[in-house]
Design an enzyme around this catalytic site. Structure first.
Site: not given
Ligand code: 9MR
Length: 466
Positions: A164, A205, A269
């Site tokens: 992130e 990610n 996720e």
């Protein structure tokens, strides 16, 4: 379901087709010791060269109903929290792997691979890191990565190295790493991770990067430049915290463009949240959404797997962060499979075999029953079925009879907890001498194995009591 009064509804007349080997009158045999279960999501994904996994967290490892599913259904586990910096290096230079090790040990005991999550993230970062002088932070980050990835060397197949790091508009997030180390910190993190565990696949990610947009463009440009410079990146993780009915239309195209850069892609996720409570229409939409995500991954060879962000609606981060929303996963709070589970199952090539088909008839003295059929497992040329008889009446039964038609040339070869008669396509099962009495609202179950050459649809059943 209402009961035709006073008499057993008859199975539709069956054409008299001799089914070899099916005439077995009065047979009651023991259940096979190793029941052949249907494939799991993990097994179905593996058959397609992918994994299907779940995140998990330490508190739930004490719940045996939960771990029964976690340990059997999934081929991969992501450590949901306890590999994050605040857990593994709570104070500078003091490393604690006690909790994350429990999850890794669980995965190893169940032959599951582990995605490591995550080495460098602005969140769940202990406050001491924010106080590290700029001139020391690169060393602190490298030391953290060397320790954590070193500890799990050989035990983690993928690492979410950096998590992130972008804002929605594609700008770099102003984390402490960005502010003190500048743009280069991500490449430094990947180099440190490669040095610590040369065999782990290294991922960047992020969320809201599932479709083509400013944020995924920024990620794309970073991966492209890393590949050009030889920075060791192996994959990108699309978190896929999605909203009901809003799977991005460019998902597959986006996966493909990363694959075309020469990196793997993982859905890391996945959850699809809705306004609660659930209802049938929302469940159906969610199932379609899960199917779309699964299909998009399967359509691109380099999309290596899918991980749900925990699997049960009772163990999801959503309700606490998005009040009024939830029900985002593929099992409900009681670990029952939702339509979304079956959508994934079918998208991965499974044939749905657990369905309830019931017909009720009333018997003597106010008794009545329903019969519920499920295919426990199916394999090449054969299957195992199970029927649960429930007394829906107000008095105990003294006996029961269940009938169905083998419309596709199937056979019933051996049956336990009942006595079977087959006549052409028509199967009749009566209670065994020990399970004819079923209390009101009580159940009894019989099982059987048989052969099936091709289609093996769930039959319509009739049930009658005496
Ligand atoms: O599921 C995690 C939750 O238990 C934590 O409280 C939360 C803290 O931010 O992190 C959750 O997991 C996040 C993951 O690590 C990164 N992507 C978003 C996930 C959901 O917030």
């Amino acid at each position: 379901m209402s009961a035709p009064a006073g008499r057993a509804r008859r199975v539709l007349a069956a054409t008299a087709v001799a089914v070899a080997g099916t005439l077995a009158v009065g047979m009651a045999v023991a259940a096979p010791s190793a029941a052949q279960a249907g494939p799991t999501l993990g097994q179905l994904a593996a058959a397609k060269g992918r994994y299907f996994g779940s995140a998990t967290d330490n508190p739930t490892l004490n719940n045996s109903a939960y771990t029964a599913v976690l340990g059997s259904e999934f081929g991969q586990i992501t450590v949901g929290n306890t590999q994050k910096w605040m857990y593994v290096e709570p104070s500078r230079g003091r490393f604690d792997y006690s909790q994350a090790d429990q999850i890794v040990a669980f995965a190893q005991a169940h032959n599951q691979t582990v995605r490591g999550h995550t080495l460098v993230w602005h969140n769940q970062l202990p406050s001491w890191v924010n106080d590290v002088p700029a001139g020391e932070l690169l060393g602190v980050m490298r030391n953290h990565i060397a320790n954590v990835a070193g500890h799990y060397k050989g035990k983690v197949v993928h690492w979410d190295v950096v998590n992130e790091a972008f804002e929605e508009n594609g700008a770099r997030r102003q984390s402490v790493f960005q502010q003190k180390l500048g743009d280069g910190y991500i490449a430094e993190a990947f180099k440190a991770a490669r040095a610590a565990d040369p065999n782990a696949k290294l991922y960047y990610n992020d969320y809201n990067v599932e479709g083509i947009n400013a944020k995924s463009d920024a990620m794309y440009n970073m991966v492209k430049s890393f590949k050009q410079q030889g920075i060791p990146i192996d994959g990108v993780g699309l978190q896929a915290h999605l909203v009901l009915g809003q799977v991005p239309s460019t998902l597959q195209q986006n996966i493909q463009r990363f694959a075309d850069l020469g990196v793997d892609v993982a859905i890391t996720e996945l959850d699809i949240r809705m306004r609660t409570p659930r209802d049938a229409a929302k469940d159906a939409q969610q199932a379609a959404d899960y199917r779309a995500v699964t299909n998009a991954c399967l359509a691109v060879t380099r999309c290596v797997g899918i991980t749900v962000w925990d699997f049960s609606d009772g163990h999801s981060w959503i309700p606490s962060v998005f009040p009024g929303e939830g029900a985002a996963l593929i099992y409900d709070e009681d670990f029952a499979k939702k339509p979304s589970y079956w959508a994934v199952y079918e998208a991965l090539g499974g044939t749905r075999t657990t369905t309830t088909t019931t017909t009720t008839t009333s018997g003597n003295n106010g008794s009545g029953c329903t019969a519920t059929y499920r295919v426990v497992g199916q394999w090449n040329g054969g299957y195992q079925g199970e029927v649960t008889v429930r007394n829906t009446g107000s008095t105990a039964t003294t006996g029961w009879t269940v009938k169905w038609t083998l419309a596709q040339g199937q056979t019933v070869n051996s049956l336990w907890n009942g006595t079977v008669t087959t006549n052409g396509q028509e199967v009749t099962v009566r209670n065994a001498n020990y399970n004819g009495a079923v209390a009101p609202n009580g159940t009894t179950t019989f099982g059987f194995t048989g052969s099936s050459a091709g289609a093996n649809p769930i039959p319509a059943l009739t049930c009658a009591t005496s």
